[in-house]
Design a protein around this motif. Structure first.
Motif, mmCIF file in Angstrom:
data_model
loop_
_atom_site.group_PDB
_atom_site.id
_atom_site.type_symbol
_atom_site.label_atom_id
_atom_site.label_comp_id
_atom_site.label_asym_id
_atom_site.label_seq_id
_atom_site.Cartn_x
_atom_site.Cartn_y
_atom_site.Cartn_z
ATOM 1 N N ASN A 585 0.829 -1.210 0.000
ATOM 2 C CA ASN A 585 0.000 0.000 0.000
ATOM 3 C C ASN A 585 0.857 1.251 0.000
ATOM 4 O O ASN A 585 0.573 2.227 -0.708
ATOM 5 C CB ASN A 585 -0.924 -0.001 1.215
ATOM 6 N N ASN A 588 2.353 1.730 -3.390
ATOM 7 C CA ASN A 588 1.382 2.225 -4.354
ATOM 8 C C ASN A 588 1.137 3.722 -4.172
ATOM 9 O O ASN A 588 1.106 4.484 -5.138
ATOM 10 C CB ASN A 588 0.077 1.448 -4.211
ATOM 11 N N LYS A 645 1.934 1.968 -16.726
ATOM 12 C CA LYS A 645 1.060 3.129 -16.909
ATOM 13 C C LYS A 645 1.347 3.737 -18.277
ATOM 14 O O LYS A 645 2.515 3.918 -18.661
ATOM 15 C CB LYS A 645 1.295 4.186 -15.823
ATOM 16 N N ASN A 689 -5.571 1.108 -16.605
ATOM 17 C CA ASN A 689 -4.644 0.952 -15.477
ATOM 18 C C ASN A 689 -4.056 2.288 -15.000
ATOM 19 O O ASN A 689 -2.981 2.328 -14.398
ATOM 20 C CB ASN A 689 -3.499 -0.009 -15.852
ATOM 21 N N ASP A 691 -3.573 5.757 -12.826
ATOM 22 C CA ASP A 691 -3.754 6.259 -11.468
ATOM 23 C C ASP A 691 -4.463 7.607 -11.521
ATOM 24 O O ASP A 691 -4.503 8.273 -12.566
ATOM 25 C CB ASP A 691 -2.406 6.424 -10.762
ATOM 26 N N ASP A 759 -13.291 5.054 -1.896
ATOM 27 C CA ASP A 759 -12.520 4.606 -3.058
ATOM 28 C C ASP A 759 -13.393 3.699 -3.911
ATOM 29 O O ASP A 759 -14.022 2.765 -3.397
ATOM 30 C CB ASP A 759 -11.262 3.856 -2.630
ATOM 31 N N SER A 761 -11.996 2.753 -7.106
ATOM 32 C CA SER A 761 -11.074 2.375 -8.173
ATOM 33 C C SER A 761 -10.968 0.871 -8.361
ATOM 34 O O SER A 761 -10.548 0.399 -9.411
ATOM 35 C CB SER A 761 -9.681 2.956 -7.883
ATOM 36 N N SER A 763 -8.882 -0.936 -6.784
ATOM 37 C CA SER A 763 -7.474 -1.299 -6.620
ATOM 38 C C SER A 763 -7.295 -2.316 -5.494
ATOM 39 O O SER A 763 -7.957 -2.248 -4.455
ATOM 40 C CB SER A 763 -6.643 -0.052 -6.318
ATOM 41 N N GLU A 764 -6.399 -3.260 -5.695
ATOM 42 C CA GLU A 764 -6.132 -4.275 -4.679
ATOM 43 C C GLU A 764 -5.401 -3.697 -3.470
ATOM 44 O O GLU A 764 -5.333 -4.322 -2.415
ATOM 45 C CB GLU A 764 -5.268 -5.392 -5.289
ATOM 46 N N LYS A 771 -13.497 1.381 0.944
ATOM 47 C CA LYS A 771 -14.204 1.209 -0.312
ATOM 48 C C LYS A 771 -15.688 1.549 -0.176
ATOM 49 O O LYS A 771 -16.294 1.356 0.863
ATOM 50 C CB LYS A 771 -14.061 -0.236 -0.802
#
Length: 835
Positions: A585, A588, A645, A689, A691, A759, A761, A763-764, A771
């Motif tokens: 995390n 990221n 990206k 993909n 950001d 969130d 998105s 995203s993992e 979320k």
């Protein structure tokens, strides 16, 4: 700060308590202070704001149930000394004490300070004394109001209930409406053949209908509609004086009479003239009008498409472009709508300080008019200078200044060319910092587009095109960055209430200059990473912990550890999954925040604003903005960086769709009070993909947001991450605020804010509690409430809002009112209203 505010609040309330104990001390014998008004309509209590405005006397204004202005007024004394000499005679010991220690001059200043303080106390709202005359006039007002609503047999009585012991009184107004009057037959009689033909051809539907209740406003609207019809059909001399409504004794049968002719002044005499349709014969535009040279001869003139452009000196405006603001052509029928369009269009050019349009009969012929437009230009060059003090959770204290130079009529087409320079200096958590920037803009009062696209938007919609180029550089704000911006913006008014804005090529390039400061700025990330390093060393017998706190080497050592965990720690992942995910995390977030971004945005905005002017407090506002970044530019590149990206010219490309919806509604609730609500809903949806750039993410908290939390402090979801900057890709916010007058220019407010960020998105790397899932996420909505004080300086409003955490979704238990106190409150200082 909280302790100081507590003490000040305590002393202030203590003083007001003693003042409240004797709120009628300045009321003489046989007088009574008005405590309350009660209105009863057909024996039922009525609190409507519509009736309140007919009451001439209202009780003293209250804040949180207390008449603060009255209490302050009662702290003053009517018979107190008016000069320093009188004050010294009344308080000789105090006066001599100051004189002996300091000087005669100081003792006079000391006395004057008390005199001024007493004057200030007395300048506040004095007690409202019940007046029999005003009570009677209020009864008459109420009776007259119900008469306008069709209640011709209504009766209004009033009663003053006095409490001689407390010197207070209550006034009751009792209204018996009686039976309403309903309209029966309605006849329209038009004596002019010209007007009769226009009226019949228009197919106009009357607002006066059989069976409807009599209402004065309906008659006024009917008259207004008829006047608009004729004046927009060429009848230049038509006015409401030509209309008459005649009712019989029962008030049910109506004859609507429209006169045959009008009076016109000819050689000092008023003669009757039949109504005729007027046409524009001649149009003159004076481009440099001033009263001092109005009798001089024009030295420059140009005729363009039947319009004469005149100037006392040199004609500085291109007739081709200035003619686009004139909505009449020679031979056109006169219309009020075209006159108003011309005036508004010329004002929107922002080149003229006054616009005067006159129409005059030509050669005594009543059918032909000469149109004269007198334009008084503003100064060609204007210098602007603005300063501001700033304070936030990011900047402790700072100041900024903006210098601008505006060149009007830059290209002879009423364009505005503006150059601005911005600089700021502040003290941040990590020491002093600054920001400097400059931008250049050109605003063109027409749609400038290729391939004839400019014809899509008619000139009556006042289209304008804006080109802007800007650059800024920041030091000690986040990671330090420089930003380049290019904007091409189109905007037009679809009608008085609706505005459309289209942003093309709104491209921004953001470059971070000092990514090594990431773990210094985001100290909580470094703390979390260091904690994982200790566990990692214990499991793998390595020596990463403790990570260095040296700023110069902090980032590199932290990144080495992150890469080690991410690539070579299968065993650590299996045994310490939570710590492993923490590292990923952080990695990221590091990649997103430290990445440079190219953000090419295309957006469409629609705004509906029903506000008539700044005094209108009964209106609604709606704005929808849909934007896309990277869709078009992404088609010209197939390159990707090491983080997978998409890039353009080796710069990561922001690719997303963003939707923002905002609604505001305001109501007048009494003569000096306003109630307003605001709701905002927004979401960002990435693709390929990509950001979300930090600058495009949503945040919660702050002086214009949820005021019980500081900027970036709240969310996402039910998380209490402790991070310095919390962002999300979905946001919901709603606020309600009650605004009211306190004393003079001092105003108060009570507010309630609710909302959060989440969130979406997918995203993992995002924690589950951050979320947005389904309706169960509504429990994550944070609620703040509080009160505010505002000081109206006419040109802007100084604002202090104190927000209390009312519902905190991240707490394990006791989420309601757990930290509802001054110690945990957030003090917001702002300019103008929050919404």
């Amino acid at each position: 700060m909280a302790k100081v505010m507590k003490k000040l609040s305590f002393y202030f309330l203590l003083i007001l308590f003693f003042a409240a104990c004797n709120s009628t001390k300045n009321i003489v014998e046989n007088e009574h202070m008005l405590k309350q008004n009660y209105i009863f309509v057909d024996s039922v209590r009525d609190n409507s704001a519509e009736l309140e405005k007919y009451i001439l006397q209202k009780p003293n204004a209250k804040f949180l149930g207390a008449p603060i202005g009255l209490y302050l007024h009662n702290l003053g004394t009517y018979d107190s000394p008016k000069t320093a000499l009188q004050w010294g005679e009344k308080y000789p010991k105090k006066y001599k004490f100051i004189k002996n220690i300091f000087s005669e001059k100081q003792s006079i200043a000391y006395a004057n300070s008390f005199i001024k303080l007493n004057k200030w106390f007395l300048s506040n709202e004095s007690p409202v004394i019940v007046s029999k005359k005003k009570v009677k006039r209020t009864s008459d007002n109420l009776w007259a109001y119900y008469k306008t609503q069709g209640y011709f047999e209504s009766q209004v009585s009033s009663k003053i209930k006095r409490d001689s012991l407390q010197k207070k009184a209550i006034v009751e107004y009792r209204i018996q409406k009686g039976r309403p009057t309903l309209l029966d037959t309605i006849k329209v009689k038009i004596e002019s053949a010209v007007l009769d033909s226009i009226y019949k051809d228009s197919g106009m539907r009357s607002l006066l209908k059989r069976g409807n209740q009599y209402n004065d406003n309906t008659f006024r609207k009917e008259a207004s509609n008829v006047v608009k019809l004729f004046r927009n059909s060429g009848i230049y001399h038509f006015s409401e004086t030509a209309l008459g409504f005649y009712l019989d004794s029962t008030k049910t049968n109506v004859e609507f009479l429209i006169a045959k002719d009008h009076f016109k002044e000819v050689n000092g005499k008023y003669l009757k003239q039949d109504y005729k349709v007027h046409r524009i014969k001649e149009i003159n535009i004076v481009t440099d009008y001033s009263y001092t040279q109005k009798d001089e001869v024009y030295k420059d003139s140009v005729s363009y498409k039947g319009i004469n452009f005149l100037a006392y000196k040199k004609l500085k405006y291109n007739p081709k472009y200035l003619a686009q603001s004139i909505f009449f052509n020679s031979g056109d029928v006169y219309k009020d709508t075209l006159r108003n369009l011309t005036r508004n269009h010329l004002k929107l050019l922002k080149n003229f300080k006054s616009t005067n349009i006159t129409f005059t009969s030509i050669n005594g012929l009543d059918e032909e008019l000469r149109m004269d437009v007198f334009l008084a230009p503003k100064k060609k060059y204007t210098l602007g200078f603005e300063t501001e003090l700033t304070h936030s959770n990011i900047r402790n204290i700072g100041s900024s200044a903006k210098f601008s130079l505006t060149n009007r009529n830059a290209l002879r087409g009423a364009e505005l060319f503006k150059v601005s320079f911005l600089g700021s200096y502040f003290e941040a958590v990590n020491g002093p910092g600054f920001e400097v920037g400059a931008d250049v803009s050109l605003e063109i009062p027409r749609l400038l587009a290729p391939f004839g696209l400019s014809k899509i938007v008619p000139k009556r919609m006042s289209p304008r095109t804006l080109f802007s180029l800007g650059f800024s550089i920041q030091n000690n704000i986040g990671l330090d960055r420089q930003t380049f911006t290019f904007l091409s913006d189109y905007k037009w008014e679809y009608n008085r209430k609706k505005t459309i804005q289209l942003e093309l090529f709104n491209t921004q390039y953001i470059q971070n200059l000092n990514i090594n400061r990431f773990f210094n700025i985001y100290g909580s990330e470094f703390t979390n990473l260091n904690a994982v390093a200790k566990v990692y060393d214990e499991v793998n017998s390595t020596s990463y912990w403790p990570l260095t706190t040296d700023i110069d080497s902090q980032a590199s050592e932290a990144l080495i550890f992150i890469n080690e965990v991410a690539k070579n720690s299968t065993g650590f992942r299996n045994s310490n999954l939570a710590d492993y995910n923490t590292v990923l995390n952080i990695q990221n977030r590091y990649n997103i925040v430290t990445s440079d971004f190219l953000i090419p945005t295309l957006s469409y905005s629609f705004t509906h604003n029903s506000q008539i002017d700044f005094k209108d407090n009964n209106f609604s506002f709606f704005k929808a903005r849909v934007s896309n970044s990277g869709n078009i530019l992404g088609m010209f590149s197939n390159d990707y960086n090491q983080n997978d990206k998409k890039t353009f010219l080796k710069i990561p490309l922001a690719q997303y769709f963003k939707i923002d919806l905002e609604y505001k509604r305001f109501w007048d609730v009494g003569a000096t009070s306003v109630f307003g609500i605001r709701t905002f809903l927004g979401g960002i949806f990435t693709y390929d993909n990509s950001d979300i750039p930090f600058t495009r993410s949503y945040f919660a908290g702050g002086s214009n947001d949820i005021r019980a939390w500081q900027t970036y402090e709240l969310g996402p979801g039910s998380r209490n991450s402790g991070l310095e900057f919390n962002v999300g890709s979905f946001k919901f916010l709603t606020s309600a605020e009650y605004r009211f007058n306190l004393v003079s220019s001092l105003k108060g407010a009570l507010f309630l804010d609710a909302g959060n960020i989440w969130d979406i998105s997918g995203s993992e790397f995002v924690d589950d509690d951050a979320k947005l899932k389904n309706f169960s996420s509504l429990k994550d909505i944070a609620i703040g409430s509080g009160f505010g004080i505002r000081y109206d300086l006419n040109f802007f409003v100084l604002r202090l809002d104190i927000g209390f955490k009312t519902y905190e979704p991240y707490l394990e238990d006791s989420k309601w009112f757990k930290n509802y106190n001054f110690a945990s409150a957030v003090y917001n200082i702002g300019i103008n209203y929050p919404f």
